[in-house]
Design an enzyme around this catalytic site. Sequence first.
Site, PDB file in Angstrom:
ATOM      1  N   ARG A  30       0.832  -1.205   0.000  1.00  0.00           N
ATOM      2  CA  ARG A  30       0.000   0.000   0.000  1.00  0.00           C
ATOM      3  C   ARG A  30       0.869   1.259   0.000  1.00  0.00           C
ATOM      4  NH1 ARG A  30      -5.136  -1.042   0.119  1.00  0.00           N
ATOM      5  NH2 ARG A  30      -5.823  -3.067   0.888  1.00  0.00           N
ATOM      6  N   ASP A  31       0.459   2.238  -0.827  1.00  0.00           N
ATOM      7  CA  ASP A  31       1.165   3.526  -0.854  1.00  0.00           C
ATOM      8  C   ASP A  31       0.973   4.225   0.491  1.00  0.00           C
ATOM      9  OD1 ASP A  31       2.132   5.556  -3.426  1.00  0.00           O
ATOM     10  OD2 ASP A  31       1.688   6.449  -1.458  1.00  0.00           O
ATOM     11  N   ILE A  32       2.050   4.821   0.980  1.00  0.00           N
ATOM     12  CA  ILE A  32       2.012   5.461   2.301  1.00  0.00           C
ATOM     13  C   ILE A  32       1.143   6.731   2.271  1.00  0.00           C
ATOM     14  CG2 ILE A  32       4.037   6.984   2.088  1.00  0.00           C
ATOM     15  CD1 ILE A  32       4.968   5.854   4.821  1.00  0.00           C
ATOM     16  N   HIS A 101       7.872   1.292 -10.829  1.00  0.00           N
ATOM     17  CA  HIS A 101       6.712   0.790 -10.094  1.00  0.00           C
ATOM     18  C   HIS A 101       5.452   1.267 -10.782  1.00  0.00           C
ATOM     19  CE1 HIS A 101       7.947   4.699  -8.489  1.00  0.00           C
ATOM     20  NE2 HIS A 101       6.661   4.941  -8.269  1.00  0.00           N
TER      21      HIS A 101
END
Length: 115
Positions: A30-32, A101
């Site tokens: 998950r992206d922060i 990414h």
Amino acid sequence: MGEKTLFSRIIDGEIPAEKVYEDDDYCAFRDIHPAAPEHVLIVPKKVIPKLTDATAADRDVLGGLLLTANKVASLLGIAETGFRCVINCGKDGGQEVDHLHLHLLGGRLLGWPPG
Ligand code: AMP
């Protein structure tokens, strides 16, 4: 060998992240700073700094990246409602981390065009 990338350190468990999928070639976490209810980064374990560094030898890595996006979208339950795949490349593309990414975004209706 240069320094490990931030994402290689996450893949190797040196920096915590909420991983949602991993196999021999890819890791998804998950992206922060999520930009949507579902915002996952899918990262090839092979370090290609940016898309323009990819060569014909990376054909399988790039193809597998999209197929992994399909797989992760299904895992997240957004394959049917839809999602967006984004690869930022270079300065004007807004790329911050020099390790190729793919952003997988979904869980709400996404606007277009992006900013
Ligand atoms: P990009 O701008 O395409 O290079 O995207 C880099 C993304 O990595 C951004 O959306 C950041 O929020 C995200 N990011 C940075 N550090 C971390 C971290 N430690 N864990 C998860 N995501 C991160």
